[in-house]
Design a protein around this motif. Structure first.
Motif, PDB file in Angstrom:
ATOM      1  N   LEU A  35       0.876  -1.119   0.046  1.00 52.04           N
ATOM      2  CA  LEU A  35       0.075  -0.006  -0.134  1.00 52.04           C
ATOM      3  C   LEU A  35       0.957   1.302   0.010  1.00 52.04           C
ATOM      4  CD1 LEU A  35      -2.542  -0.975   2.776  1.00 52.04           C
ATOM      5  CD2 LEU A  35      -2.691  -1.139   0.045  1.00 52.04           C
ATOM      6  N   LEU A  36       0.634   2.005  -0.955  1.00 48.81           N
ATOM      7  CA  LEU A  36       1.475   3.266  -0.977  1.00 48.81           C
ATOM      8  C   LEU A  36       0.596   4.377  -0.719  1.00 48.81           C
ATOM      9  CD1 LEU A  36       3.584   2.614  -4.107  1.00 48.81           C
ATOM     10  CD2 LEU A  36       4.588   2.778  -1.923  1.00 48.81           C
ATOM     11  N   PHE A  37       0.781   5.285   0.261  1.00 50.63           N
ATOM     12  CA  PHE A  37      -0.049   6.302   0.820  1.00 50.63           C
ATOM     13  C   PHE A  37       0.481   7.740   0.247  1.00 50.63           C
ATOM     14  CE2 PHE A  37      -1.236   2.930   3.540  1.00 50.63           C
ATOM     15  CZ  PHE A  37      -2.705   3.121   3.545  1.00 50.63           C
ATOM     16  N   ALA A  38      -0.177   8.327  -0.776  1.00 50.45           N
ATOM     17  CA  ALA A  38       0.219   9.658  -1.209  1.00 50.45           C
ATOM     18  C   ALA A  38      -1.138  10.079  -1.869  1.00 50.45           C
ATOM     19  CB  ALA A  38       1.374   9.552  -2.345  1.00 50.45           C
ATOM     20  N   PRO A  39      -1.123  11.644  -2.005  1.00 45.52           N
ATOM     21  CA  PRO A  39      -2.420  12.092  -2.579  1.00 45.52           C
ATOM     22  C   PRO A  39      -2.323  11.722  -3.882  1.00 45.52           C
ATOM     23  CG  PRO A  39      -0.980  13.925  -1.528  1.00 45.52           C
ATOM     24  CD  PRO A  39      -0.285  12.516  -1.200  1.00 45.52           C
ATOM     25  N   LEU A  40      -3.552  11.649  -4.406  1.00 43.69           N
ATOM     26  CA  LEU A  40      -3.775  11.137  -5.505  1.00 43.69           C
ATOM     27  C   LEU A  40      -4.042  12.478  -6.613  1.00 43.69           C
ATOM     28  CD1 LEU A  40      -6.485   8.441  -5.059  1.00 43.69           C
ATOM     29  CD2 LEU A  40      -4.028   8.122  -5.291  1.00 43.69           C
ATOM     30  N   ARG A  95       3.377  10.462   9.757  1.00 47.74           N
ATOM     31  CA  ARG A  95       3.963  11.703  10.175  1.00 47.74           C
ATOM     32  C   ARG A  95       5.220  12.076   9.202  1.00 47.74           C
ATOM     33  NH1 ARG A  95       2.339  14.622  15.070  1.00 47.74           N
ATOM     34  NH2 ARG A  95       0.699  13.435  15.946  1.00 47.74           N
ATOM     35  N   GLY A  96       5.688  11.035   8.554  1.00 49.42           N
ATOM     36  CA  GLY A  96       6.896  11.057   7.793  1.00 49.42           C
ATOM     37  C   GLY A  96       6.791  11.808   6.185  1.00 49.42           C
ATOM     38  N   GLU A  97       7.676  11.693   5.598  1.00 50.91           N
ATOM     39  CA  GLU A  97       7.486  12.340   4.397  1.00 50.91           C
ATOM     40  C   GLU A  97       6.907  11.266   3.352  1.00 50.91           C
ATOM     41  OE1 GLU A  97      10.460  14.142   0.873  1.00 50.91           O
ATOM     42  OE2 GLU A  97      11.247  13.516   2.810  1.00 50.91           O
ATOM     43  N   ILE A  98       5.959  11.699   2.311  1.00 49.41           N
ATOM     44  CA  ILE A  98       5.179  10.967   1.471  1.00 49.41           C
ATOM     45  C   ILE A  98       6.331  10.418   0.220  1.00 49.41           C
ATOM     46  CG2 ILE A  98       3.171  11.616   2.068  1.00 49.41           C
ATOM     47  CD1 ILE A  98       2.885  13.140  -0.462  1.00 49.41           C
ATOM     48  N   PRO A  99       6.057   9.156  -0.285  1.00 54.25           N
ATOM     49  CA  PRO A  99       4.927   8.364  -0.105  1.00 54.25           C
ATOM     50  C   PRO A  99       5.282   7.343   1.136  1.00 54.25           C
ATOM     51  CG  PRO A  99       6.350   7.471  -1.718  1.00 54.25           C
ATOM     52  CD  PRO A  99       6.776   8.934  -1.322  1.00 54.25           C
ATOM     53  N   ILE A 100       3.910   6.882   1.888  1.00 56.39           N
ATOM     54  CA  ILE A 100       4.377   5.896   3.045  1.00 56.39           C
ATOM     55  C   ILE A 100       4.071   4.830   2.555  1.00 56.39           C
ATOM     56  CG2 ILE A 100       3.167   5.388   5.140  1.00 56.39           C
ATOM     57  CD1 ILE A 100       4.459   8.215   4.984  1.00 56.39           C
ATOM     58  N   ALA A 101       4.848   3.638   2.788  1.00 54.95           N
ATOM     59  CA  ALA A 101       4.520   2.054   2.358  1.00 54.95           C
ATOM     60  C   ALA A 101       4.294   1.477   3.475  1.00 54.95           C
ATOM     61  CB  ALA A 101       5.827   1.643   1.481  1.00 54.95           C
ATOM     62  N   LEU A 102       3.140   0.843   3.329  1.00 54.95           N
ATOM     63  CA  LEU A 102       2.754  -0.366   4.276  1.00 54.95           C
ATOM     64  C   LEU A 102       2.852  -1.739   3.626  1.00 54.95           C
ATOM     65  CD1 LEU A 102      -0.313   1.300   6.250  1.00 54.95           C
ATOM     66  CD2 LEU A 102       2.096   1.268   6.509  1.00 54.95           C
ATOM     67  N   VAL A 137      -0.911  -1.056  -4.618  1.00 55.77           N
ATOM     68  CA  VAL A 137      -2.051  -0.108  -4.512  1.00 55.77           C
ATOM     69  C   VAL A 137      -1.781   1.218  -4.126  1.00 55.77           C
ATOM     70  CG1 VAL A 137      -4.398   0.627  -3.719  1.00 55.77           C
ATOM     71  CG2 VAL A 137      -3.807  -2.004  -4.369  1.00 55.77           C
ATOM     72  N   ARG A 138      -1.982   2.289  -4.771  1.00 59.36           N
ATOM     73  CA  ARG A 138      -1.766   3.859  -4.407  1.00 59.36           C
ATOM     74  C   ARG A 138      -2.998   4.382  -3.783  1.00 59.36           C
ATOM     75  NH1 ARG A 138      -0.351   8.165  -8.146  1.00 59.36           N
ATOM     76  NH2 ARG A 138      -0.780   9.633  -6.474  1.00 59.36           N
ATOM     77  N   THR A 139      -3.052   4.872  -2.598  1.00 53.30           N
ATOM     78  CA  THR A 139      -4.322   5.185  -1.901  1.00 53.30           C
ATOM     79  C   THR A 139      -3.937   6.442  -0.971  1.00 53.30           C
ATOM     80  OG1 THR A 139      -6.059   4.505  -0.531  1.00 53.30           O
ATOM     81  CG2 THR A 139      -3.801   3.794  -0.066  1.00 53.30           C
TER      82      THR A 139
END
Length: 141
Positions: A54-59, A112-119, A84-86
């Protein structure tokens, strides 16, 4: 009036010392939980699939962090890793245990870290490289 000021100053110093010690304890706990790739154990969002990054970043955003997420998606897809980007994380926890509270504190540090965030499979990191994600993916299989 001087006594009141001294008491206020003493209270502020005591609060500051307590806060500083608490921060140091949390920092040591986080450092101790970080694996060799820099990932922390975190709770995954509800419905997250195992073996999917899962990659968290603004779409649809032109900023640098989002552009890094786009590049990561391309590299992970080329490496055959499902991703998946979300921009949404959803989870519900009722009456959390101490371990769940600690896990969500670690998640807060990551988010709270720099984007992108990976889970990945219960592990998370802010602004990882593609190599770090691939290595972590292989380690958590």
């Amino acid at each position: 009036m001087t006594l009141l000021r001294m008491l206020c100053l003493a209270a502020l110093l005591a609060f500051g010392l307590h806060w500083w010690q608490q921060q140091r304890t949390e920092d040591r706990t986080i450092r101790g939980a970080t694996d060799t790739n820099g990932f922390l154990p975190v709770p995954m969002p509800d419905g997250a699939q195992h073996d999917t990054v899962l990659l968290f970043a603004p779409l649809n955003c032109p900023r640098e962090g989002t552009q890094r997420a786009v590049a990561l998606v391309e590299k992970l897809t080329a490496a055959g890793i499902a991703n998946v980007r979300t921009s949404h994380y959803g989870a519900q926890v009722y009456e959390p245990s101490d371990e769940q509270r600690a896990a969500f504190k670690r998640l807060d540090v990551v988010m709270r870290g720099e984007i992108p965030i990976a889970l990945i499979n219960g592990m998370g990191k802010a602004n990882p490289t593609a190599d770090e994600i691939i290595s972590e993916f292989n380690n958590t299989q």
